[in-house]
Structures are given as structure tokens and as C-alpha cells.
Scaffold this active site. Sequence first.
Site, PDB file in Angstrom:
ATOM      1  N   ARG A   1      -8.292 -20.089  -1.594  1.00 22.27           N
ATOM      2  CA  ARG A   1      -7.246 -19.928  -0.585  1.00 22.27           C
ATOM      3  C   ARG A   1      -6.160 -20.994  -0.692  1.00 22.27           C
ATOM      4  O   ARG A   1      -6.440 -22.183  -0.664  1.00 22.27           O
ATOM      5  CB  ARG A   1      -7.864 -19.972   0.821  1.00 22.27           C
ATOM      6  CG  ARG A   1      -6.873 -19.628   1.914  1.00 22.27           C
ATOM      7  CD  ARG A   1      -7.529 -19.560   3.293  1.00 22.27           C
ATOM      8  NE  ARG A   1      -6.567 -19.112   4.303  1.00 22.27           N
ATOM      9  CZ  ARG A   1      -5.672 -19.919   4.861  1.00 22.27           C
ATOM     10  NH1 ARG A   1      -5.639 -21.205   4.546  1.00 22.27           N
ATOM     11  NH2 ARG A   1      -4.812 -19.436   5.746  1.00 22.27           N
TER      12      ARG A   1
ATOM     13  N   HIS B   1      -1.623 -20.949   0.242  1.00 20.79           N
ATOM     14  CA  HIS B   1      -0.489 -20.076   0.563  1.00 20.79           C
ATOM     15  C   HIS B   1       0.335 -19.727  -0.671  1.00 20.79           C
ATOM     16  O   HIS B   1       0.725 -18.586  -0.866  1.00 20.79           O
ATOM     17  CB  HIS B   1       0.422 -20.732   1.608  1.00 20.79           C
ATOM     18  CG  HIS B   1      -0.138 -20.674   3.005  1.00 20.79           C
ATOM     19  ND1 HIS B   1      -1.377 -21.164   3.325  1.00 20.79           N
ATOM     20  CD2 HIS B   1       0.383 -20.189   4.147  1.00 20.79           C
ATOM     21  CE1 HIS B   1      -1.602 -20.978   4.615  1.00 20.79           C
ATOM     22  NE2 HIS B   1      -0.539 -20.378   5.139  1.00 20.79           N
TER      23      HIS B   1
ATOM     24  N   ARG C   1       7.952   4.014  -5.055  1.00 22.96           N
ATOM     25  CA  ARG C   1       8.085   3.081  -3.939  1.00 22.96           C
ATOM     26  C   ARG C   1       7.016   1.991  -4.012  1.00 22.96           C
ATOM     27  O   ARG C   1       7.283   0.819  -3.683  1.00 22.96           O
ATOM     28  CB  ARG C   1       8.007   3.819  -2.598  1.00 22.96           C
ATOM     29  CG  ARG C   1       8.243   2.885  -1.406  1.00 22.96           C
ATOM     30  CD  ARG C   1       8.334   3.623  -0.100  1.00 22.96           C
ATOM     31  NE  ARG C   1       7.045   4.203   0.297  1.00 22.96           N
ATOM     32  CZ  ARG C   1       6.874   4.994   1.350  1.00 22.96           C
ATOM     33  NH1 ARG C   1       7.908   5.325   2.113  1.00 22.96           N
ATOM     34  NH2 ARG C   1       5.686   5.469   1.652  1.00 22.96           N
TER      35      ARG C   1
ATOM     36  N   LEU D   1      11.355   1.132   6.748  1.00 17.97           N
ATOM     37  CA  LEU D   1      10.757   1.636   5.507  1.00 17.97           C
ATOM     38  C   LEU D   1      11.521   2.893   5.093  1.00 17.97           C
ATOM     39  O   LEU D   1      11.779   3.772   5.923  1.00 17.97           O
ATOM     40  CB  LEU D   1       9.276   1.975   5.712  1.00 17.97           C
ATOM     41  CG  LEU D   1       8.581   2.437   4.427  1.00 17.97           C
ATOM     42  CD1 LEU D   1       8.349   1.249   3.496  1.00 17.97           C
ATOM     43  CD2 LEU D   1       7.270   3.135   4.719  1.00 17.97           C
TER      44      LEU D   1
ATOM     45  N   TYR E   1       0.819  -1.212   0.000  1.00 22.48           N
ATOM     46  CA  TYR E   1       0.000   0.000   0.000  1.00 22.48           C
ATOM     47  C   TYR E   1       0.850   1.259   0.000  1.00 22.48           C
ATOM     48  O   TYR E   1       2.074   1.200   0.157  1.00 22.48           O
ATOM     49  CB  TYR E   1      -0.953  -0.024   1.197  1.00 22.48           C
ATOM     50  CG  TYR E   1      -0.302   0.286   2.528  1.00 22.48           C
ATOM     51  CD1 TYR E   1       0.525  -0.636   3.161  1.00 22.48           C
ATOM     52  CD2 TYR E   1      -0.489   1.516   3.157  1.00 22.48           C
ATOM     53  CE1 TYR E   1       1.130  -0.347   4.375  1.00 22.48           C
ATOM     54  CE2 TYR E   1       0.101   1.813   4.378  1.00 22.48           C
ATOM     55  CZ  TYR E   1       0.912   0.883   4.980  1.00 22.48           C
ATOM     56  OH  TYR E   1       1.509   1.169   6.168  1.00 22.48           O
TER      57      TYR E   1
ATOM     58  N   GLU F   1      12.917   2.148  13.813  1.00 30.44           N
ATOM     59  CA  GLU F   1      11.975   3.191  13.367  1.00 30.44           C
ATOM     60  C   GLU F   1      10.743   3.153  14.252  1.00 30.44           C
ATOM     61  O   GLU F   1      10.576   2.256  15.079  1.00 30.44           O
ATOM     62  CB  GLU F   1      11.592   2.983  11.894  1.00 30.44           C
ATOM     63  CG  GLU F   1      10.864   1.682  11.632  1.00 30.44           C
ATOM     64  CD  GLU F   1      10.424   1.501  10.174  1.00 30.44           C
ATOM     65  OE1 GLU F   1      10.426   2.474   9.402  1.00 30.44           O
ATOM     66  OE2 GLU F   1      10.058   0.361   9.820  1.00 30.44           O
TER      67      GLU F   1
ATOM     68  N   LYS G   1       6.461  -2.004   1.840  1.00 29.59           N
ATOM     69  CA  LYS G   1       5.295  -1.394   2.498  1.00 29.59           C
ATOM     70  C   LYS G   1       4.117  -2.368   2.413  1.00 29.59           C
ATOM     71  O   LYS G   1       3.160  -2.193   1.649  1.00 29.59           O
ATOM     72  CB  LYS G   1       4.961  -0.022   1.883  1.00 29.59           C
ATOM     73  CG  LYS G   1       4.234   0.897   2.853  1.00 29.59           C
ATOM     74  CD  LYS G   1       4.285   2.340   2.424  1.00 29.59           C
ATOM     75  CE  LYS G   1       3.315   3.233   3.162  1.00 29.59           C
ATOM     76  NZ  LYS G   1       3.412   3.265   4.620  1.00 29.59           N
TER      77      LYS G   1
HETATM   78  O1  PSZ Z   1      -1.580   8.555   8.479  1.00 26.16           O
HETATM   79  C1  PSZ Z   1      -0.658   7.950   9.045  1.00 26.16           C
HETATM   80  O2  PSZ Z   1      -0.681   7.666  10.252  1.00 26.16           O
HETATM   81  C2  PSZ Z   1       0.548   7.559   8.258  1.00 26.16           C
HETATM   82  S1  PSZ Z   1       0.710   7.954   6.643  1.00 26.16           S
HETATM   83  C3  PSZ Z   1       2.220   7.206   6.513  1.00 26.16           C
HETATM   84  C4  PSZ Z   1       2.565   6.670   7.703  1.00 26.16           C
HETATM   85  C5  PSZ Z   1       1.616   6.868   8.704  1.00 26.16           C
HETATM   86  N1  PSZ Z   1       3.722   6.002   7.964  1.00 26.16           N
HETATM   87  C6  PSZ Z   1       4.633   5.569   6.976  1.00 26.16           C
HETATM   88  C7  PSZ Z   1       5.835   4.929   7.602  1.00 26.16           C
HETATM   89  C8  PSZ Z   1       5.746   3.633   8.176  1.00 26.16           C
HETATM   90  O3  PSZ Z   1       4.563   3.003   8.190  1.00 26.16           O
HETATM   91  C9  PSZ Z   1       6.892   3.035   8.741  1.00 26.16           C
HETATM   92  C10 PSZ Z   1       6.815   1.704   9.376  1.00 26.16           C
HETATM   93  N2  PSZ Z   1       8.061   3.679   8.707  1.00 26.16           N
HETATM   94  C11 PSZ Z   1       8.188   4.916   8.166  1.00 26.16           C
HETATM   95  C12 PSZ Z   1       7.087   5.577   7.629  1.00 26.16           C
HETATM   96  C13 PSZ Z   1       7.256   6.934   7.015  1.00 26.16           C
HETATM   97  O4  PSZ Z   1       7.134   6.860   5.619  1.00 26.16           O
HETATM   98  P1  PSZ Z   1       6.608   8.076   4.738  1.00 26.16           P
HETATM   99  O5  PSZ Z   1       7.454   9.244   5.114  1.00 26.16           O
HETATM  100  O6  PSZ Z   1       6.844   7.631   3.352  1.00 26.16           O
HETATM  101  O7  PSZ Z   1       5.176   8.265   5.086  1.00 26.16           O
END
Ligand code: PSZ
Length: 290
Positions: A99, A101, A51, A202, A32, A178, A146
Amino acid sequence: MKFAILNGKIIERSEAKVDIEDRGYQFGDGVYEVIRVYNGKMFTVTEHLNRFVKSLDSIGITLPYTMDHLTKLLEDLIAKNNLQLGTIYMQITRGVTPRNHAFPSENVSPSLVAYTKEAARPLENLKIGVKTIVTEDIRWLRCDIKSLNLLGNLLAKQKAAEVGCFEAIQHRGQDVTEGSSSNIFIVKNGMIITHQSDNLILKGITKDVILQVCERNSIPVEERTFTLDEFMDADEVFLSSTTAEVMPIIEVDGKKVGDGLPGPVTKRLQEWFEQEIEKQCGALQDKILN
Ligand code: PSZ
């Protein structure tokens, strides 16, 4: 918001439904993106779409649209929903199939879903900063994807929420990785330090904007692992994400960071970050440092 995208078409939000055997629903088998919209325009859209494709590639899904087509589709959705200030959520899963895996062998079409949400900038938090906790990073070893699989992140965020904190900062042993949904930066003696973009975090788009701004303004940056001790001993700490932007951290596990106020380096970065937004999306109504 009235409309959503389902498999390439803009339809009524209430009509946008997916099958119970969608692999995203059953396995989290998909990826996503969240893109920020200011003044009806997407911020860093190319970076987010690049990305997205990288995440898709890493799990063997082919984007069923050209980048131009997808961009146009998202712009149309923003226009139809008359979105000025908010976010677009977009996901692609491997599709609908009985379904199993293992990936389906026949040609199953990936499912695309996107919709918008109105969201103000978190100006109060940006001004005063947020409280955080630290917690062990229990996630898998491909945090660079992501992925829709967010259980590790959710458990960390819930732990923070239960004690009234904004974010949970994760560490693997002594090394800070992070936040549950953000990248983490420390400032020490004018130097900015943040985890290198490898498989353990990420590669944040907001992080990349911050690094570019630092480069342009000759702010020294080290992308390397740093320890919990360095973190607790920092002059300033902040986090970054698409919606949190450059967010000062003023407390960790009940202990103040520095003097408990957003620091000067963090504030300068907030100002520069707002300038980047304005370059791409036009003038902001409300700003942090008014
Ligand atoms: O609305 C929200 O709460 C959001 S929108 C994007 C995020 C949260 N986080 C992105 C993210 C992440 O999920 C993890 C695990 N690490 C870093 C980040 C930051 O990524 P960017 O800057 O691309 O959003």
C-alpha cells in the site's frame, strides 16, 4: 453464474478471489464497464471497450490484452455461463502492490475481473416510468472516467432509494449534470436537451445511441447545460443507461413531470432503441409497446 474471468483465464466463480492489497480494493484505483447482453450477444461492445481503454488511459493503465482478445474472452464467458439476457461486469485495477498512494514504480500487472449476471429488461418501469429526486452533485471533476470510486454516486442513489425513488438527478448549483448511474434528457417543444459530454458527466454509450437515432430521424438535439428550472418545466424527462435503456421519468421530488405519463418523444425513442438492439442482437421476445 458459474464462471468468471480472472486475469485472462476463465475459472470457477467461487475461485475468483483477489488479494487484500489489490489497489482496486484499497483505493478504488481502477476502472470498469457494464455491457448489456441480449440473446447471448453483447450490445455496443466496441463502444464499451473503446470507453474502457479511454478510462484506462486517463489513469495511466495499459490494457494487458488486445481488443480482439478481450472481446473473444468475454464471448467465451457468455457461452460458458450460457447467458442469454443479462449483463457483463468488467473491471481493471492497477494491480497488487504494498500500500502506497503513489503509483508503483516497478512493473505491476493490472488485475482484470469479469463476471456475468442474468437480468431481465425493466419492462414495467419502461412502460410506466420512474420516480426521481434531485440532489447536489458532490462528486469530483473527472466524472468522464468510469472510475471504481463511486462514493458520490452511491450517496446520491441511497438518498433516492430511501424515499422509494429509482434515481437521484444531480446538479452543480443550477446546472443539471447526470443521474447517479444514468444520463438525463429533457424534451421541450420537440427539442431534446442533454448535458454535453465533458468532464462533469460520463459519456454514456446509451446516450450516444440515442443521439445517433435522433440524428437519423431528424429529431433536434442540443447538447448543452440546462438548469433545474428548465428541467422542472420540461414537457418530458427521461434517463438512459446500459440497463435502464430509455427510461421515462414521471416524477421529480414528488411533483409530476407533464401529465405524469411517459411522453410521446420518449416513447418513440424507446421504439427506435429497441430497433437498434434488434439490429445488433436479434429479435426481442418482449417489447415495451406491445
Ligand atoms: O446496472 C446498472 O444499474 C447500470 S449499468 C450502467 C449504469 C448503471 N450506469 C452507467 C452510467 C453512469 O454510471 C453514470 C454516472 N452516468 C451515465 C451512465 C450511463 O452510461 P451507459 O449508457 O454507458 O451505461
